[in-house]
Design a protein around this motif. Sequence first.
Motif: not given
Length: 280
Positions: A177-203
């Motif tokens: 996704m980075l190679r396709e010029n998206a702005t990328v966030t990686i979330a995982h099992s230790r991520t805090k505030d997962l809902k808020d982070i996901c709510k930013r996503a266009d994809i």
Amino acid sequence: MYQIIDGKMISTQIKDECKERVAAYKEQGIDICLAVIQVGNDPASSVYVNNKKKACEYIGIRSLSYELPEETTQEELISLIEKLNADDSVNGILVQLPVPKHIDEDIIISTISPKKDVDGFHTQSVGALCIGQPGYVSCTPAGIIELLKRSNISIEGKECVVIGRSNIVGKPMSILMLRENATVTIAHSRTKDLKDICKRADILIVAIGRPEMITSEYIKDGAVVIDVGIHRRENNKLCGDVLFDDVAPHCSAITPVPGGVGPMTIAMLMKNCVDSVSLT
Ligand code: NAD
């Protein structure tokens, strides 16, 4: 109204393109051969292996099948891989994972010649992906890029959140996704505030391995949602990591399970096998 991203249709397109390329290579006297190795007889692995062999048959690739007993030693498996590495008539080598516990998966992956690493798991393939050099790309993430592009979903400049950081899906997905010029966030099992982070996503690309965990509370209105998860429910039906009926009305596009990401993995394996001719 949301668009359903049709992985079944797109994977058939890709396999048909591969079929044409294989036929053109045959006319030049070039045959493509994939060696598929399975150790033990895990029923799920047997289904995957059979589907891979059928796909080879469909597109005109020769497949060599090695069904080894559960008690095969690591040394025996390594020596088979080394034999196939040295065999010029073999283009691709695939060891169906997982292997039995007494065999070290990392050692097996690194034994496969990077030139024949059609799964794209070898450190050399992953390294090439990271620095933007040509090489084999892990099939499921590569398939997701095809799903997006062939559904006319633009990636450049979009906020993309990938949930999951596995070597097979999450990490290569983020790099692609980075190679396709998206702005990328990686979330995982230790991520805090997962809902808020996901709510930013266009994809939003979900590869968690937890049935129907992602509900509409995680979704920005109009987002594109790609569900990598695949699980069998008690009623024997398949479901993903996304609660489809709840999430879909909030999306502009979404992949179903089954019929979304699943069929793309084998199609991209076939593409990697055909690409092996020009990559070697
Ligand atoms: P994995 O178990 O290796 O990785 C799961 C990832 O999810 C981990 O990185 C973990 O940090 C993250 N995670 C787990 N719980 C979480 C939570 N509560 N919140 C946020 N992150 C969490 O799995 P994988 O191999 O990446 O596969 C993921 C899913 O995709 C599985 O359901 C698998 O069956 C499926 N899969 C499908 C295909 C296909 O062809 N469709 C291919 C590969 C994997």
